[in-house]
Design an enzyme around this catalytic site. Structure first.
Site, PDB file in Angstrom:
ATOM      1  N   THR A  81      26.638  34.587  25.573  1.00 52.76           N
ATOM      2  CA  THR A  81      26.254  35.981  25.428  1.00 52.76           C
ATOM      3  C   THR A  81      26.730  36.490  24.079  1.00 52.76           C
ATOM      4  O   THR A  81      27.434  35.788  23.347  1.00 52.76           O
ATOM      5  CB  THR A  81      26.797  36.860  26.583  1.00 52.76           C
ATOM      6  OG1 THR A  81      26.111  38.123  26.565  1.00 52.76           O
ATOM      7  CG2 THR A  81      28.297  37.098  26.455  1.00 52.76           C
ATOM      8  N   GLY A 156      35.467  39.997  31.931  1.00 58.24           N
ATOM      9  CA  GLY A 156      34.973  41.200  32.587  1.00 58.24           C
ATOM     10  C   GLY A 156      33.505  41.476  32.374  1.00 58.24           C
ATOM     11  O   GLY A 156      32.664  40.611  32.566  1.00 58.24           O
ATOM     12  N   SER A 158      30.204  43.693  30.113  1.00 64.44           N
ATOM     13  CA  SER A 158      29.731  44.310  28.864  1.00 64.44           C
ATOM     14  C   SER A 158      28.510  45.149  29.178  1.00 64.44           C
ATOM     15  O   SER A 158      27.652  44.752  29.970  1.00 64.44           O
ATOM     16  CB  SER A 158      29.408  43.247  27.810  1.00 64.44           C
ATOM     17  OG  SER A 158      28.419  42.345  28.279  1.00 64.44           O
ATOM     18  N   CYS A 174      22.794  34.756  28.664  1.00 69.99           N
ATOM     19  CA  CYS A 174      23.335  34.303  29.958  1.00 69.99           C
ATOM     20  C   CYS A 174      22.591  33.081  30.481  1.00 69.99           C
ATOM     21  O   CYS A 174      22.612  32.800  31.694  1.00 69.99           O
ATOM     22  CB  CYS A 174      23.329  35.426  30.984  1.00 69.99           C
ATOM     23  SG  CYS A 174      24.166  36.913  30.410  1.00 69.99           S
TER      24      CYS A 174
END
Length: 219
Positions: A81, A156, A158, A174
């Protein structure tokens, strides 16, 4: 023992300037490895300099072209990503065992946090059971990637605010070929900026009921 004693403390660190992905990666990994049963949980909210991050099992063929954007190998789940200016990143250093959460709880919490943030600005977003993240009309606006070590999380989410989408055009985001990315600024002419969304996240955590105390630090 009362709930007030059982609930952990949370430290929210808001980084007010662009920050290095590699440096923050080292720091959150070290925090996770060194913490003990009494260490407060932490949430970091920030924006990175331009970077492509490749997940632990990431396949190099998902990087479609070479560019001047550095690539950092990392240990989160998922594929490649992009992070950079105009994108809000939030890292969850949570003790899942202490919270009584499992990995699915964490993923759902992060997805629902983004969905509720967007709903506040009249953007209808949703999650997909087979493709983690948050979507608006089939386009992806928020991504997820976590690492769990000894019941404690790091990495985490985004959320695209008003970032340049060029970095996403150099990859299969992804790991999904042809996946279209979208930004809040594409959906709302008068859109919330990074500082507005930071304040929204802080308020949500302060009223979540999961933590006995929330401290906010600006860095």
């Amino acid at each position: 023992m009362s709930d007030a004693v059982l609930k952990p403390q949370l430290i929210i660190r808001q980084f007010d300037n662009l920050t290095s992905y590699a440096d923050r990666f080292v720091e959150m990994k070290a925090l996770t490895e060194q913490r003990d049963a009494d260490t407060p949980d932490e949430l970091w909210i920030l924006q990175h300099h331009d970077v492509l991050t490749q997940g632990q099992a990431g396949k190099p063929e998902h990087i479609l072209m070479s560019s001047n954007i550095p690539v950092v190998q990392t240990d989160r789940g998922g594929q490649v990503t992009w992070h950079g200016p105009g994108q809000l990143v939030a890292y969850f250093m949570f003790d899942l065992n202490r919270l009584g959460w499992n990995v699915r709880t964490l993923v759902s919490y992060a997805e629902n946090l983004m969905i509720e943030l967007l709903k506040k600005y009249e953007i209808e977003a949703y999650a997909k059971p087979d493709a983690p993240g948050v979507y608006v009309d089939g386009r992806k606006i928020g991504s997820l990637g976590f690492k769990i070590r000894k019941g404690r999380s790091y990495h985490g989410l985004s959320l695209n605010i008003d970032c340049d989408l060029f970095g996403f055009h150099t990859i299969n985001p992804c790991g999904y070929a042809g996946l279209e990315m979208v930004r809040i600024s594409d959906l709302k002419p008068d859109y919330p900026h990074f500082e507005n969304l930071c304040a929204d996240i802080i308020e949500t955590l302060q009223h979540s009921g999961y933590f006995k105390e929330v401290q906010v630090q600006h860095i």
